[in-house]
Motif scaffolding. Structure first.
Motif, short mmCIF file in Angstrom:
data_model
loop_
_atom_site.label_atom_id
_atom_site.label_comp_id
_atom_site.label_asym_id
_atom_site.label_seq_id
_atom_site.Cartn_x
_atom_site.Cartn_y
_atom_site.Cartn_z
N LEU A 37 -30.60 -31.94 19.98
CA LEU A 37 -31.95 -32.41 19.67
C LEU A 37 -32.94 -31.86 20.68
N GLU A 38 -32.49 -31.77 21.94
CA GLU A 38 -33.34 -31.22 23.00
C GLU A 38 -33.58 -29.73 22.81
N LYS A 87 -35.63 -32.15 9.74
CA LYS A 87 -35.70 -33.58 9.40
C LYS A 87 -34.63 -34.37 10.14
N LEU A 88 -33.49 -33.73 10.41
CA LEU A 88 -32.44 -34.40 11.18
C LEU A 88 -32.92 -34.68 12.59
N ALA A 89 -33.65 -33.75 13.17
CA ALA A 89 -34.19 -33.96 14.52
C ALA A 89 -35.09 -35.18 14.54
N HIS A 90 -35.97 -35.30 13.54
CA HIS A 90 -36.86 -36.47 13.46
C HIS A 90 -36.05 -37.75 13.26
N ALA A 91 -35.05 -37.70 12.38
CA ALA A 91 -34.24 -38.88 12.11
C ALA A 91 -33.47 -39.32 13.35
N LEU A 92 -32.87 -38.36 14.07
CA LEU A 92 -32.13 -38.71 15.29
C LEU A 92 -33.06 -39.29 16.35
N ALA A 93 -34.23 -38.70 16.49
CA ALA A 93 -35.19 -39.21 17.47
C ALA A 93 -35.60 -40.63 17.10
N ASP A 94 -35.82 -40.88 15.81
CA ASP A 94 -36.17 -42.23 15.37
C ASP A 94 -35.02 -43.20 15.60
#
Length: 130
Positions: A37-38, A87-94
């Protein structure tokens, strides 16, 4: 279940959600996803950074790739891993910022889900808890 007029209906792909759940069920895969994610990374760098063996990282990345959550990018002779979809990055961050309500009277140290949901790549090394 009806949706308020102001809220759009959301189509949920149950199989995709199950793959995300499988990936997140394992602590090492969660750590790998958060590292990716980073920024995209090479397996050897991930192993060193996360204190894991290269073989273990390779197995977990293979699982994540099989689940469709990460992809590889050839860079010369090396292979770099990155999240498969922004979208996975946004979902993981959320998900990482969620505040979960936990019953304070529940004194059990057990997780809320069984540990025996192993990814196919891990079945050789995973020991299911019974």
């Amino acid at each position: 279940m009806s949706h308020p007029a102001s809220s759009p209906a959301v189509a949920v792909n149950a199989a995709a959600l199950a793959r995300v759940g499988t990936a997140l069920a394992d602590e090492k895969r969660r750590r790998l996803l958060l590292a990716l994610l980073e920024a995209p990374a090479y397996p050897s760098d991930l192993a060193e950074r996360l204190g894991m063996t290269r073989g273990n990282v390779s197995n977990h990345l293979s699982c994540l790739r099989g689940c469709g959550l990460v992809r590889t990018v050839a860079v010369g002779r090396r292979v770099r891993y990155e999240l498969a979809d922004p979208k996975l990055a946004h979902a993981l961050a959320d998900l990482a910022t969620l505040v979960l309500l936990v019953d304070s009277e529940d004194s059990s140290d057990e997780a809320c889900a069984p540990d025996d949901y192993a990814c196919t790549a891990d079945e050789q090394t995973a020991t299911p808890h019974k």
